[in-house]
Each structure stands twice: as structure tokens, then as C-alpha cells.
Design an enzyme around this catalytic site. Structure first.
Site, PDB file in Angstrom:
ATOM      1  N   SER A 104       0.863  -1.187   0.000  1.00  0.00           N
ATOM      2  CA  SER A 104       0.000   0.000   0.000  1.00  0.00           C
ATOM      3  C   SER A 104       0.894   1.230   0.000  1.00  0.00           C
ATOM      4  O   SER A 104       1.575   1.504   0.992  1.00  0.00           O
ATOM      5  CB  SER A 104      -0.902   0.004   1.237  1.00  0.00           C
ATOM      6  N   LYS A 178      -7.250   0.838  -2.786  1.00  0.00           N
ATOM      7  CA  LYS A 178      -6.841   0.348  -1.468  1.00  0.00           C
ATOM      8  C   LYS A 178      -7.112   1.396  -0.396  1.00  0.00           C
ATOM      9  O   LYS A 178      -7.499   1.062   0.732  1.00  0.00           O
ATOM     10  CB  LYS A 178      -5.359  -0.032  -1.482  1.00  0.00           C
ATOM     11  N   LYS A 246      -1.029   4.369   8.864  1.00  0.00           N
ATOM     12  CA  LYS A 246      -0.336   4.861   7.669  1.00  0.00           C
ATOM     13  C   LYS A 246      -1.312   5.036   6.513  1.00  0.00           C
ATOM     14  O   LYS A 246      -1.341   6.083   5.847  1.00  0.00           O
ATOM     15  CB  LYS A 246       0.768   3.883   7.264  1.00  0.00           C
TER      16      LYS A 246
END
Length: 301
Positions: A104, A178, A246
Site C-alpha cells: 500500500s 486500497k 499509515k
């Protein structure tokens, strides 16, 4: 993919990043019959792949040698940048080979990597995944893919061993999808945590409430899987809290770049920031339940 005397389905694959999920993904590729050469910065996390039929090399550059496809499952954008472009992966790949980043990373980073790969004569796909360690182990990952349609077609036999792949648009689109996934996951974890705490403190059996909700409109994989983790205080990581933070921060930042306000995601991002600040960064992201309990002055298991 060149056949080289092997089945059309088989490929020579380089794999970098064999952590919690990466190892299981590389294992499945080995067991499917692909020729896998792997590297990980912590050697003990990659040596076990030898028992699955893979081979292990000492540097990222060696992974790229003669590989038709190189897959990265690294921690984040800066790590992908460093390994792919700073430690010899892209430079060592043959013209026409395909780089697939399954980590990601920020959307703009994926777009930049795609551009640089094109300039080097390589294909590129950003293909982050959802499904956690369980999905990686069972080969049931949801794979969100950005990039050229022809490169996606080349990668289909590889993706088939890992889960269900969907091309969602040009380079960067996989990581955009994502971010959408992580927003839904993180925000739903927060709602499930609050609901189970409300059930508990209101006098109901929270396990029974969870069971009662399954099958109705409130049902979800988060309620089923992460709700159970919360009830059992089982925070062995499938998806780390620090990675959830994150991704939420990346999603919030990307939204701001588009002049969008996402108030729910911004609030949940701050809560996950507290999860990490209070020492739970290495726990599963369902450990947000612990943070909700802390905020209410309740014991944390």
C-alpha cells in the site's frame, strides 16, 4: 510470459518482502509451480521459503536477475522506492519484464514508479491487497490493480494463486482503491468497537449481540472477524495498527489534495494515532477496541 519449456501458466518470479503476508503469498506461488527467488531484509523471514521450493538470495538486485515478473510486498512507499530504485531491482530487470508493487503506497508514488518503469522498458502494476494474513494464507485476497490492460493480462496467472484480481484503472488506481478499502475497514473497526462496548456496558452479552447482528444489514467481515478478536482480546496481528494508521493518513492526505473533506475518516485516523501512541502499534488493528476502552476509563485486556 516466456514459456521456456514450461507450462504457459508458470513464471520466473522475483519476490521482495516476506513479512506476515508476503511470506504466505510467496509460499503460494511456489506451491503453484512458479519458480520463485526471494529476498527479505530480515533473513530469518525468508529462509523458511526454501522448504516450500523457493530459493533465497542476498540482495534485491539478485531477485531481478532473469525474472519475468518481480513482486514487491514491502512496508510502504519509501521502502518500495528504496528497494526498487535504490537497491538495484529495476536496474537489474530485463527489458519487457513486469514489476508488480503489492504494498500500500501513495497514489502519486505509484504513478511515478509506473512512469519510471516505462522509461526503463518495463511494465508496472500497482496491486495492493485486502484480506490480511488469513487471505494471504488461503489465497483469497482481494487484489486491486492499476496499470495497463496488457500488463494485467500477463499477471493474471500469478494473481490466480493469490486471490481475486480486478483491474480498476490506470497506474495509481490500485492504490486509490486500497485507500477506499482502508477507509471502510478502519471506520468500520471503530464502529464495531463502539457497538460492542455499548452492548457490554448496557448490560447485554456482547458476544450474543454480535451473533444477533450477523446476517442483517450491520453484518460485515469486520463484525465477524474483528468483532470476535475484540471479544476474545486476541490482537495477534493480521493487519498491524501502525499500517492501518499509515493508510488512513495517506487517504486523508490524498482527499485534501482533491479539496475533499472526509470527517469520519479524519476522526478515525486520529483515534488510530492514539492507538499507536499508547503502545499498540504492533497489535492487530482491531486493538482500536483497547483505545475505546481507555477513553472510557475501562480496563484494557
Amino acid at each position: 510470459m516466456r514459456q521456456s519449456g514450461r507450462s504457459e501458466q508458470m513464471a520466473r518470479i522475483g519476490f521482495v518482502g516476506t513479512g506476515i503476508m508476503g511470506f504466505q503469498m510467496a509460499r503460494r506461488l511456489c506451491e503453484a509451480g512458479h519458480q520463485v527467488r526471494a529476498w527479505n531484509r530480515s533473513r530469518e523471514k525468508v529462509d523458511r521459503l526454501i522448504q516450500c521450493g523457493g530459493s533465497v538470495v542476498g540482495t534485491p538486485a539478485e531477485v531481478a536477475e532473469r525474472a519475468e515478473i518481480v513482486i514487491g510486498m514491502l512496508a510502504d512507499g519509501p521502502t518500495s522506492e528504496a528497494v526498487f530504485f535504490g537497491e538495484g531491482v529495476v536496474a537489474g530487470m530485463d527489458p519487457g519484464a513486469l514489476l508488480i508493487d503489492m504494498a500500500s503506497i501513495p497514489v502519486e508514488t505509484a504513478k511515478d514508479h509506473a512512469r519510471r518503469c516505462r522509461e526503463a522498458g518495463l511494465g508496472y502494476l500497482d496491486a495492493p491487497v485486502s484480506g490480511g494474513e488469513k487471505g494471504a494464507t488461503e489465497g483469497t485476497l482481494a487484489i486491486m490493480v492499476g496499470g495497463e490492460a496488457a500488463d494485467f493480462e500477463r499477471a493474471k496467472p500469478v494473481f490466480a494463486s493469490l486471490g481475486r484480481a480486478t483491474r480498476v484503472g490506470p497506474a495509481g488506481s490500485g492504490d486509490l482503491a486500497k485507500l477506499c478499502n482502508q477507509m471502510i475497514v478502519g471506520n468500520t473497526i471503530a464502529t464495531v468497537a463502539e457497538a460492542l462496548l455499548l452492548a457490554e456496558r448496557g448490560g447485554a452479552d456482547p458476544a450474543a449481540v454480535r451473533e444477533a447482528l450477523m446476517g442483517g444489514f450491520a453484518d460485515s467481515a469486520i463484525l465477524r472477524n474483528h468483532g470476535l478478536r475484540m471479544l476474545e482480546a486476541n490482537y495477534r496481528p493480521g493487519g498491524l495498527s501502525r499500517y492501518q494508521l499509515k493508510d488512513l493518513r495517506t487517504a486523508s492526505g490524498h482527499a485534501r489534495s482533491l479539496a475533499l473533506e472526509l470527517p469520519v475518516t479524519e476522526l478515525v485516523t486520529r483515534i488510530f494515532g492514539d492507538v499507536v501512541e499508547h503502545g499498540d502499534s504492533e497489535l492487530d488493528h482491531s486493538a482500536l477496541f483497547r483505545e475505546i476502552r481507555r477513553r472510557n476509563g475501562l480496563p484494557v485486556d
